[in-house]
Motif scaffolding. Structure first.
Motif, short mmCIF file in Angstrom:
data_model
loop_
_atom_site.label_atom_id
_atom_site.label_comp_id
_atom_site.label_asym_id
_atom_site.label_seq_id
_atom_site.Cartn_x
_atom_site.Cartn_y
_atom_site.Cartn_z
N UNK B 97 0.81 -1.21 0.00
CA UNK B 97 0.00 0.00 0.00
C UNK B 97 0.85 1.27 0.00
N UNK B 98 2.16 1.12 0.25
CA UNK B 98 3.01 2.30 0.34
C UNK B 98 3.72 2.58 -0.99
N UNK B 99 4.30 3.76 -1.10
CA UNK B 99 5.06 4.08 -2.31
C UNK B 99 6.46 3.49 -2.19
N UNK B 100 7.19 3.55 -3.30
CA UNK B 100 8.56 3.06 -3.33
C UNK B 100 9.39 3.79 -2.26
N UNK B 101 9.29 5.13 -2.26
CA UNK B 101 10.11 5.91 -1.33
C UNK B 101 9.74 5.58 0.12
N UNK B 102 8.45 5.43 0.39
CA UNK B 102 8.03 5.13 1.77
C UNK B 102 8.55 3.78 2.21
N UNK B 103 8.51 2.79 1.30
CA UNK B 103 9.03 1.48 1.62
C UNK B 103 10.51 1.55 1.97
N UNK B 104 11.24 2.31 1.20
CA UNK B 104 12.68 2.40 1.44
C UNK B 104 12.95 3.18 2.73
#
Lengths: 369, 518
Positions: B97-104
């Protein structure tokens, strides 16, 4: 350092049966703190909640034979409260066993009351109690109809049945509200949002004179027995138990997951609808905004307290009924708000689930670098 | 730079046991800065255990790690990251559910999202890992999700990057891009520990290889000096020999037929079945070998009916059953033993008698008029226990209380007692002691001798060679042509398991490139 749940190698069987007792005791202990925080004497509060409802039962049992039936009134009120809880709790037990989470029994209860009520209002001069048969069938149909919506959405679109059934509860409440303010409003009701009174044929007859104890008790006990036999002795029940215990094993056995969803939602929805019909017939005798649909949520606690066994829903319903009666007493004698009862019931479910978890897991301190 | 950089990590005499099983036994290896080091081995050879210890998920029982020459205790993945060790898992963990940047961001010390996005863009440009930091992860393909994991590792400036079977979920083109990234990283001095059983890849990419077999280091070599075939032999060993089974005496007509069985992968970590054809005749045992996760589970589901296909793709005794469920297939005389005994072949919380009903409710008169016949189920359970020497508590204990080996004997015995015309069994003796394994294998051979068709899916090559008349190998959802056991060699099986059919891989990559990646 952090806390972690570590599975126990051998969860104890008799502890699992003991959890309801542990949870009730923990609820009382936390309840004492809660009462003290409200500025009440905890001992007196617990007495009013959990002992006083049994006072008259004790006196009734001690009374000389044939006398003291008037003392049976308060105990019978506990059973009256327990009837809709048991009907719904038994159905939900079957549902939850199969890992299908019908949280909307309250809505199905309301729809049951509405559909049964439509039958009752259509026959304004019914005298025979045989009219209760189509009345109850309509209630069951109403509950099933409301439960069929989450079943269809879950099996067709994989929509979460918890959310759908819960949301439909509010739709059902608003539907009832609209009906009794609009098409079903009693023309002689001075503008109050309520329907005409049901005619005599649609009023559930009592079992014991001088009390309100009615034939719904027979229905509740019968439903619990039938569902218990179904779960433990029939292929249908076996299917549901396997589906709940292990969906992959159910697939291996050739059981369809959609079948279990439909079956359990229709059974629990039908029983919730019946509970709504019975409760309105016995105690309300008309459609109005307050037909105690909140029992639908309490029935979830009943199902867990009864260890998700349909027969267990009977004692489970009695315990919750005591908390209702005790709560009414507390309102009168302790001037406690009505919502205090909901707090006690909520704590009971919390402690029950916590105790269940702690039987399967132990808490361990885990060292982290 | 390949292998002549300074020593980064040294493992000395590492040992790790799980109960009686020695997963790692006196394992030593050296990883140098700038090398791509392959870790090879069959399933259960101990590769995962070793890298989990390097990454701090598990702790060794014996031996020690040296990081840049100094003894290092790696207590947790956090400690491993602190040293500069990063790992990309085979089943990566991203929040959909999160964006790429949020995941990182979740894996890194707090920093403003804008700055992080900028750094992600820089790294993705530098390494040719195209990705938009603002995209939601659930919209990404599997290959792109893996990029998120790799970028997450790269942002922590790793000095050793562990890649666990990274290409198993990638298309051919995505794999090529990954190899480019790994070569560039190595050239910059980062060491890479590359776990795979795809030998062609190892030959193309790696400058050193350590081969594990049954927890021990059996060889260290330079893949560039080896061929895929020679490494296959190292991996599999020479122990596969000794046919216990007399050749099938009178092979009857085909009883189980898979006809161009094709099925898309149900989830992104699953394997698509690609045009599998196989015919098993009465009287013979056919074995399907292969390392884990090459489509065995998906094949089993398609054969049992838990997954449906076109009607004619699965034929039991002449009846096309592709669209029918397990119960209909059992009524036609088929029986199945899936790989996972607890939770699939049996319900741990239910007594043994009810576990008989699980697979026999339609075929053994255990339900009549909708009512369970518990007495008959208990009789079946007693017979299974007696004939297959299932040791369990007296009475009717729950399946979960049996030891793994005894439950295995129970779920296999339960099906064999029915005398099925077709028996399909996955991992028949997984985790079973040798005595019990012999009981099960004899029973399978006996069943075939009585005219049934038996299909065995197993990762245990010794077992396949011991009991099967013909052997096929499954790789990436393809099944090789079955070959009579006498004509099969360990080297050939090893090559097929490692995917040495270039012509098929080409087809595969083209097909994958044409499909939208979900």
């Amino acid at each position: 350092m952090r806390l972690a749940l570590v599975p126990r190698a051998q969860p104890s069987g008799w502890m699992a049966l003991l959890t309801p007792v542990i949870a009730i005791l923990a609820m009382m202990a936390a309840g004492a703190v809660f009462l003290a925080a409200l500025g009440k004497d905890p001992a007196e509060g617990l007495y009013v909640y959990f002992i006083q409802p049994f006072d008259e039962l004790w006196q009734f049992l001690m009374a000389p034979e044939g006398e003291g039936w008037y003392l049976f009134y308060t105990p019978s009120e506990v059973i009256v409260k327990a009837i809709p809880l048991a009907l719904m709790g038994a159905g939900l037990a079957v549902c939850f066993r199969a890992n299908v989470w019908n949280i909307g029994a309250a809505g199905q209860y309301t729809l049951g009351a509405i559909c049964a009520g439509l039958v009752a209002l259509a026959v304004p001069d019914a005298e025979s109690h045989f009219w209760l048969v189509p009345y109850c069938l309509a209630g069951i149909a109403g509950g099933m109809l409301w439960a069929a919506i989450p079943a269809a959405l879950r099996t067709r679109f994989n929509a979460n049945e918890i959310l759908v059934s819960l949301m439909l509860t509010y739709v059902a409440t608003l539907l009832l509200d609209w009906l009794i303010r609009g098409p079903l409003r009693d023309p002689q009701g001075y503008g109050f949002p309520q329907s005409r009174d049901f005619s005599e044929g649609f009023v559930m007859p009592v079992l014991v004179e001088t009390t309100r104890l009615h034939w719904g008790l027979v229905l509740a006990v019968a439903a619990a027995l039938v569902l218990w036999v179904m779960m433990s002795r029939t292929m249908s029940g076996f299917r549901l138990r396997v589906t709940g215990a292990s969906p992959r094993a159910a697939g291996f056995a050739g059981f369809s997951p959609a079948g279990a969803v439909w079956f359990t939602l229709l059974v629990s929805g039908g029983l919730a609808g019946l509970a709504g019909a019975v409760e309105v017939s016995a105690n309300v005798r008309q459609l109005q905004p307050d037909i105690a649909a909140g029992y639908g949520f309490t029935a979830i606690i009943v199902a867990f307290l009864g260890r998700l066994n349909p027969l267990g829903a009977l004692p489970g319903a009695l315990v919750l009924a005591v908390s209702y009666i005790g709560g009414e007493n507390a309102e009168i004698f302790l001037k406690l708000p009505k919502n205090a009862t909901a707090v006690f019931q909520g704590m009971l479910l919390l402690f029950l689930l916590a105790a269940d978890t702690l039987i399967r897991y132990r808490i361990a301190l885990v060292r982290t670098a | 730079m390949d292998g002549d950089g300074r020593v980064l990590l040294e493992a000395r005499g590492i040992g790790k046991s799980f109960g009686a099983v020695k997963a790692n036994d006196d394992v030593s290896l050296t990883i140098r800065a700038g090398e791509v080091h392959a870790l090879l081995g069959e399933n259960g050879a101990g590769k995962s255990t070793l890298v989990k210890m390097i990454y701090g998920v598990l702790q060794p029982d014996a031996g020690e790690f040296l990081w840049e020459g100094k003894p290092a205790t790696i207590r947790s993945p956090g400690a491993a990251r602190g040293l500069g060790i990063g790992m990309v898992f085979q089943h990566f963990s991203v929040f959909e559910a999160l964006t790429v940047a949020e995941n990182i961001a979740l894996a890194l010390p707090a920093e403003p999202m804008r700055a992080l996005s900028k750094r992600i863009e820089e790294v993705s440009r530098d390494y040719g890992l195209a990705i938009d930091p603002r995209r939601s992860v659930h919209t990404l393909s599997v290959g792109e999700k893996q990029r998120v994991e790799i970028i997450r590792c790269l942002l922590q400036d790793p000095r050793l990057l562990i890649m666990d079977e990274p290409t198993s979920v990638l298309t051919h083109q995505e794999a090529e891009i990954l190899f480019g990234v790994l070569r560039k990283l190595a050239a910059e001095g980062c060491a890479i520990l590359y776990i795979s059983h795809r030998l062609e890849e190892v030959v193309a990419l790696c400058s050193r290889a350590t081969v594990l077999r049954q927890g021990k280091v059996v060889a260290a070599c330079d893949p560039r000096q080896e061929t895929a075939a020679s490494m296959a032999a190292l991996m599999v060993g020479e122990q596969v020999a000794g046919v216990e089974k007399p050749p099938a005496e009178a092979v009857g007509g085909p009883r189980l037929v898979l006809d161009h069985l094709t099925r898309p992968a149900p989830t992104e970590f699953a394997t698509a079945l690609k045009d599998i054809s196989l015919s098993v005749a009465g009287g013979e045992i056919v074995g399907i070998a292969g390392v884990a996760g090459e489509g065995q589970g998906e094949l089993m589901d398609a054969i049992t009916g838990e997954a449906r296909t076109a009607p004619g793709m699965v034929v039991i005794d002449g009846n096309p059953v592709g669209t029918r469920g397990p119960t209909a297939r059992r009524r036609l005389g088929a029986a199945f033993v899936p790989e996972e005994r607890n939770g699939h072949a049996a319900v741990g919380a239910m007594p043994l008698s009810e576990n008989i009903i699980l697979s026999h409710h339609a075929v053994a008169g255990l339900a009549q008029g909708g009512m369970l016949r518990l007495g008959r189920a208990r009789d079946w359970s007693k017979r299974t226990r007696a004939e297959f020497d299932v040791r369990a508590a007296a009475g009717d204990p729950v399946a979960g209380s049996l030891s793994g080996g005894n439950l295995q004997k129970f779920v296999v015995g339960r099906e064999i007692l029915r005398e099925p015309g077709v028996l399909v069994v996955s991992q028949p003796t997984w985790g079973v002691d040798p005595g019990a394994a012999a009981v099960i294998r004899r029973a399978l051979i006996g069943l075939a001798a009585r005219g049934s068709a038996v299909l065995v899916i197993s990762q245990d090559l010794e077992e396949i060679f011991a009991i099967c008349d013909r052997i096929a190998v499954i790789h990436r959802g393809h099944l090789s042509e079955p070959v009579p056991t006498a004509e099969m060699t360990a080297e050939r099986v090893g090559l097929l398991m490692g995917g040495a059919h270039p012509e098929l891989d080409e087809v595969d990559a083209d097909a994958a490139a044409g499909e939208p990646v979900a």
